[in-house]
Design an enzyme around this catalytic site. Structure first.
Site, PDB file in Angstrom:
ATOM      1  N   ASP A 194       0.816  -1.216   0.000  1.00  0.00           N
ATOM      2  CA  ASP A 194       0.000   0.000   0.000  1.00  0.00           C
ATOM      3  C   ASP A 194       0.853   1.271   0.000  1.00  0.00           C
ATOM      4  O   ASP A 194       2.034   1.251   0.346  1.00  0.00           O
ATOM      5  CB  ASP A 194      -0.903   0.035   1.240  1.00  0.00           C
ATOM      6  CG  ASP A 194      -2.021  -0.976   1.177  1.00  0.00           C
ATOM      7  OD1 ASP A 194      -1.993  -1.849   0.294  1.00  0.00           O
ATOM      8  OD2 ASP A 194      -2.930  -0.902   2.032  1.00  0.00           O
ATOM      9  N   HIS A 198       3.767  -2.353   2.975  1.00  0.00           N
ATOM     10  CA  HIS A 198       3.865  -1.021   2.397  1.00  0.00           C
ATOM     11  C   HIS A 198       5.216  -0.849   1.680  1.00  0.00           C
ATOM     12  O   HIS A 198       6.150  -1.610   1.922  1.00  0.00           O
ATOM     13  CB  HIS A 198       3.698   0.041   3.482  1.00  0.00           C
ATOM     14  CG  HIS A 198       2.384  -0.021   4.190  1.00  0.00           C
ATOM     15  ND1 HIS A 198       2.109  -0.956   5.168  1.00  0.00           N
ATOM     16  CD2 HIS A 198       1.253   0.731   4.058  1.00  0.00           C
ATOM     17  CE1 HIS A 198       0.870  -0.792   5.612  1.00  0.00           C
ATOM     18  NE2 HIS A 198       0.327   0.225   4.953  1.00  0.00           N
TER      19      HIS A 198
END
Length: 424
Positions: free
Chosen positions: A112, A269
């Protein structure tokens, strides 16, 4: 493995974007929402997108409170109705939420908050080294700063999905603001890659039935992550967790694999170099336990993974001869026969002469086939439906030359002439 790249969908982009350290437009000229801010919901684009939603089908749930714009919402002290199915404060999953991979040991690998120049490239290199694909849930505002990374990600066969434009908690936004967050991100990715995204992940996992109803009508599928499979790597950037703690969390997760019927979707991430180092460690740990990393499209057995993909360019071939031209240019091929003019008086004319070069060919006798390898006998019908008598057959065979180099062309010419004479 099934991925956008392995399907050959990435053939060409509308425009290949050069790698630049700063792709921002001159001040005041960008057509896109501002970086770090929620998109303006009072624009012609958003108003048009809002008309795609049947608002009578959207539950009238409260807009959730938040301390600072862009953050996750605060959970209320009172109980939240189950009908809200608000994941943030109740952990509720809706039936259509994507939470796990259906396949045993399938590992939905997701990252993300990118793209982030300097770290996304390192992650791409790592995934290429391990020969695995992943889904990148990108934000619109960061994509607008580094659009070439969207193209690089696709060229390596990875899967793009939406993480909204500004990374705001969606339940804290108005209906129109939710539309703006999703559609501006979709538009940016589509305009710069030709891919229309299908999957989105709400920032912080913040989704309720109001958000779901809007997103679903706009064509998006909600993806969260498997329960307890948040790696917590996002805390590395804030120095609120150690690498050892993350490893221990993931080690405990791996111990639950034998009891799981389905695979998992993890949350990671790519915004900080420490996250990429951790991604390598976790990837090695998962592979050692027999996990099979893959993007969300492959995880769900979705062969495309998008609502629209770029049209493959038409193949360019050198000019080729038409079949008839190829035949007529081959050796010993007879010249094209001339059709009988419409104004002919139904009278047969003399067939064309053959050249001496054709004299070595075998002759066509009464018993040889004239058309499509079939002989014409007495009583056999022609295209007009009339029969040809034995005497007519002799007339036809007698009119044929001793060579069959002209073969089919002359025979057809003669048949046409005889058929015309029968009408007299």
């Amino acid at each position: 493995m099934i991925s956008s790249g392995s399907l050959g969908l990435v053939e060409a982009f509308p425009n290949k974007i050069p790698h630049k350290p700063d792709y921002s437009h001159p001040k005041g000229t960008s057509p896109w929402p501002k970086y770090g801010e929620k998109p303006n919901a009072n624009t012609p684009e958003v108003k048009a997108w809002a008309k795609l939603v049947d608002w009578s089908k959207v539950p009238k749930l409260p807009i959730r409170k938040v301390k600072s714009p862009g953050d996750a919402p605060e959970c209320p002290k009172h109980d939240v109705p189950k009908s809200d199915c608000w994941w943030t404060c109740t952990g509720c999953y809706a039936p259509d939420d994507v939470v796990d991979c259906p396949g045993k040991n399938a590992w939905g690998l997701t990252f993300d908050d990118g793209p982030q120049p300097g770290t996304t490239e390192s992650l791409l290199a790592l995934l290429k080294e391990k020969n695995v694909t992943a889904t990148f849930f990108v934000t619109g505002m960061k994509s607008a700063k580094a659009p070439w990374l969207l193209q690089d990600t696709l060229e390596q066969g990875h899967h793009l999905a939406s993480h909204t434009w500004s990374h705001s908690g969606l339940t804290t936004l108005t209906n129109e603001e939710i539309v703006a967050e999703l559609k501006w991100t979709e538009k940016y990715i589509y305009d710069h890659t030709g891919y229309k995204i299908k999957y989105y992940r709400p920032p912080y996992g913040d989704v309720d039935n109001r958000v779901r109803a809007i997103a679903t009508q706009l064509g998006f599928t909600t993806v969260i992550w498997s329960n307890e499979w948040d790696t917590q790597d996002w805390q590395l950037e804030e120095n609120t967790i150690s690498s050892k703690q993350i490893v221990n969390i993931f080690k405990n997760d791996l111990q639950t694999l034998p009891k799981r019927k389905n695979g998992v979707i993890t949350l990671e991430h790519d915004g900080d170099p420490k996250m990429i180092t951790m991604a390598r460690t976790l990837l090695d740990m998962g592979l050692a336990k027999g996990m099979k990393p893959m993007d969300i499209a492959q995880c769900l057995n979705d062969p495309v993974g998008y609502n629209a993909v770029p049209k493959k360019p038409e193949p360019k071939f050198e000019s080729v001869k038409k079949p008839q031209e190829e035949l007529s240019s081959s050796k010993n091929e007879p010249p094209k026969s001339s059709p009988i003019p419409d104004n002919a008086d139904n009278k047969a004319t003399t067939p064309p002469e053959l050249s001496e070069s054709d004299s070595n060919d075998e002759s066509v006798s009464n018993d040889e086939s004239i058309s499509n390898g079939e002989s014409i006998s007495s009583g056999e019908s022609v295209s007009s439906g009339e029969s040809i008598s034995q005497q007519s057959v002799k007339k036809v065979s007698g009119a044929l030359p001793s060579s069959n180099a002209a073969g089919l062309s002359v025979a057809l010419w003669t048949l046409a002439a005889v058929a015309a004479s029968l009408v007299l």
